[in-house]
Design an enzyme around this catalytic site. Structure first.
Site, PDB file in Angstrom:
ATOM      1  N   ASP A   1       0.844  -1.199   0.000  1.00 57.97           N
ATOM      2  CA  ASP A   1       0.000   0.000   0.000  1.00 57.97           C
ATOM      3  C   ASP A   1       0.876   1.245   0.000  1.00 57.97           C
ATOM      4  O   ASP A   1       1.698   1.440   0.897  1.00 57.97           O
ATOM      5  CB  ASP A   1      -0.867  -0.002   1.268  1.00 57.97           C
ATOM      6  CG  ASP A   1      -1.769   1.217   1.350  1.00 57.97           C
ATOM      7  OD1 ASP A   1      -2.843   1.190   0.729  1.00 57.97           O
ATOM      8  OD2 ASP A   1      -1.391   2.205   2.018  1.00 57.97           O
TER       9      ASP A   1
ATOM     10  N   HIS B   1      -7.687   9.301  -1.732  1.00 60.01           N
ATOM     11  CA  HIS B   1      -7.039   9.226  -0.419  1.00 60.01           C
ATOM     12  C   HIS B   1      -7.922   9.793   0.704  1.00 60.01           C
ATOM     13  O   HIS B   1      -8.057   9.179   1.758  1.00 60.01           O
ATOM     14  CB  HIS B   1      -5.703   9.962  -0.488  1.00 60.01           C
ATOM     15  CG  HIS B   1      -4.726   9.524   0.551  1.00 60.01           C
ATOM     16  ND1 HIS B   1      -3.379   9.616   0.375  1.00 60.01           N
ATOM     17  CD2 HIS B   1      -4.896   8.978   1.788  1.00 60.01           C
ATOM     18  CE1 HIS B   1      -2.753   9.145   1.445  1.00 60.01           C
ATOM     19  NE2 HIS B   1      -3.655   8.763   2.321  1.00 60.01           N
TER      20      HIS B   1
ATOM     21  N   LYS C   1      -2.816   5.891  -4.126  1.00 60.49           N
ATOM     22  CA  LYS C   1      -3.950   6.770  -3.799  1.00 60.49           C
ATOM     23  C   LYS C   1      -3.795   8.129  -4.458  1.00 60.49           C
ATOM     24  O   LYS C   1      -2.678   8.656  -4.575  1.00 60.49           O
ATOM     25  CB  LYS C   1      -4.072   6.947  -2.275  1.00 60.49           C
ATOM     26  CG  LYS C   1      -3.973   5.649  -1.509  1.00 60.49           C
ATOM     27  CD  LYS C   1      -4.319   5.786  -0.045  1.00 60.49           C
ATOM     28  CE  LYS C   1      -3.912   4.542   0.719  1.00 60.49           C
ATOM     29  NZ  LYS C   1      -2.491   4.471   1.093  1.00 60.49           N
TER      30      LYS C   1
ATOM     31  N   TYR D   1       2.624   9.905   0.102  1.00 59.24           N
ATOM     32  CA  TYR D   1       3.711   9.355   0.923  1.00 59.24           C
ATOM     33  C   TYR D   1       5.078   9.724   0.357  1.00 59.24           C
ATOM     34  O   TYR D   1       6.086   9.580   1.053  1.00 59.24           O
ATOM     35  CB  TYR D   1       3.620   7.825   1.043  1.00 59.24           C
ATOM     36  CG  TYR D   1       2.336   7.309   1.660  1.00 59.24           C
ATOM     37  CD1 TYR D   1       1.427   8.177   2.278  1.00 59.24           C
ATOM     38  CD2 TYR D   1       2.014   5.961   1.625  1.00 59.24           C
ATOM     39  CE1 TYR D   1       0.252   7.708   2.821  1.00 59.24           C
ATOM     40  CE2 TYR D   1       0.829   5.494   2.181  1.00 59.24           C
ATOM     41  CZ  TYR D   1      -0.049   6.365   2.769  1.00 59.24           C
ATOM     42  OH  TYR D   1      -1.223   5.894   3.307  1.00 59.24           O
TER      43      TYR D   1
END
Ligand code: NDP
Length: 277
Positions: A47, A110, A77, A52
């Site tokens: 994931d 997200h 996402k 990120y």
């Protein structure tokens, strides 16, 4: 090596491992190392997210593993800047380029970022990717039943997954009931309480000692026996192994109940109405 995690069939037909590796907050270098190690240990699902900032590292780890693409399940996402029917394709291509892949298994919105009021358009963009056969499954994250009501009314296409914050102190019963009613798979993020004192709670430690398992293992078993997909994060190989090694024992109904009794409702859940504003 622990056995591979079993899979669950998502509504649009993809098979998703019930347990995968979370990669927040890893940077590129950590993600590259952790993803390659995790796959070597038997993980097949990873994931990540644009937000990120580690999609390149995740991609390098995936490629270094040498495991065939079709045996891996990769989630990323969409960020708020790309909430628009046409913008979703742009964001998707950007994630693919960073990951070095030509498709994702699952692409999620997200956060709903409701003050922008564009998550319905973003979801239409995801539906288009799915209909064009560019992605195997679509979904959302941090969506409440009210947000889900809107995307269902607008598109009549249920998301495969809603990824939400969930652990024994935040059991999210209302969200899970909504998901079950609409055939949406619930995926739990921060399943181990994100490094909080969850794994030191006496009820969890006591149960783990009684079962000869670790606190993380009994908590992950609780997630799995609730029917959830889950994505614990670790950068340490011994913990990655421990977290995957949870498919050979079962909690009793009483043990499940004792963990669920730690629920504190929605008090500690990040509020999707305001998160990121
Ligand atoms: P987790 O609940 O997975 O907890 C991670 C923490 O637990 C880390 O500090 C880790 O430390 C530690 N840990 C891992 N395994 C063990 C173990 N066996 N025993 C003791 N401690 C352990 O929290 P996350 O917030 O990371 O959630 C997991 C994933 O969910 C994220 O990585 C991300 O992919 C996703 N996520 C999604 C969000 C969203 O908005 N959709 C928001 C937040 C997370 P160490 O690494 O040192 O082992």
């Amino acid at each position: 090596m622990p056995p591979l995690a079993p899979t669950i069939r998502l509504p649009h037909g993809a098979d998703m491992p019930r347990l995968g590796l979370g990669t927040w907050p890893m940077d590129d270098a950590e993600a590259e190392r952790a993803v390659a190690q995790a796959i070597e240990l038997g993980y097949r699902s990873v994931d990540t997210a644009y937000a990120y900032g580690n999609e390149r590292g995740v991609g390098r780890g995936l490629h270094a593993s040498g495991v065939a693409r079709e045996e891996l399940f990769v989630t990323s996402k969409l960020n708020a800047d790309w909430h628009g029917v046409d913008k979703v394709g742009e964001a998707y291509d950007m994630s693919l380029e960073k990951l070095g892949l030509d498709y994702l298994d699952l692409f999620l919105i997200h956060w709903p970022n409701p003050w922008l009021d564009r998550y319905v358009d973003a979801y239409r963009g995801l539906v288009r990717l799915l209909e064009d056969g560019r992605v195997r499954a679509i979904g959302v994250s941090n969506f409440t039943p009210a947000h889900l009501d809107r995307i269902l009314a607008a598109t009549d296409v249920a998301p495969d997954v809603d990824q939400i914050e969930l652990d024994p102190t935040r059991t999210r019963a209302a969200a899970r009931a909504y998901h079950a009613e609409h055939g949406i798979v619930t995926e739990s993020y921060s399943p181990l309480g994100q490094g909080s004192d969850l794994l030191r709670q006496p009820a969890i430690v006591g149960l783990a000692e009684a079962r000869g398992r670790t606190p993380a293992q009994v908590v992950l078993r609780w997630h799995l026996q609730l029917g959830l997909v889950t994505i614990p994060k670790s950068t340490r190989p011994e913990r990655m192994r421990e977290n995957l090694d949870v498919f050979d024992f079962e909690l009793t109904d009483d043990e499940m109940g004792a963990l669920s009794a730690l629920d504190r409702g929605e008090v500690d859940v990040a509020d999707p109405e305001s998160f990121g504003h």
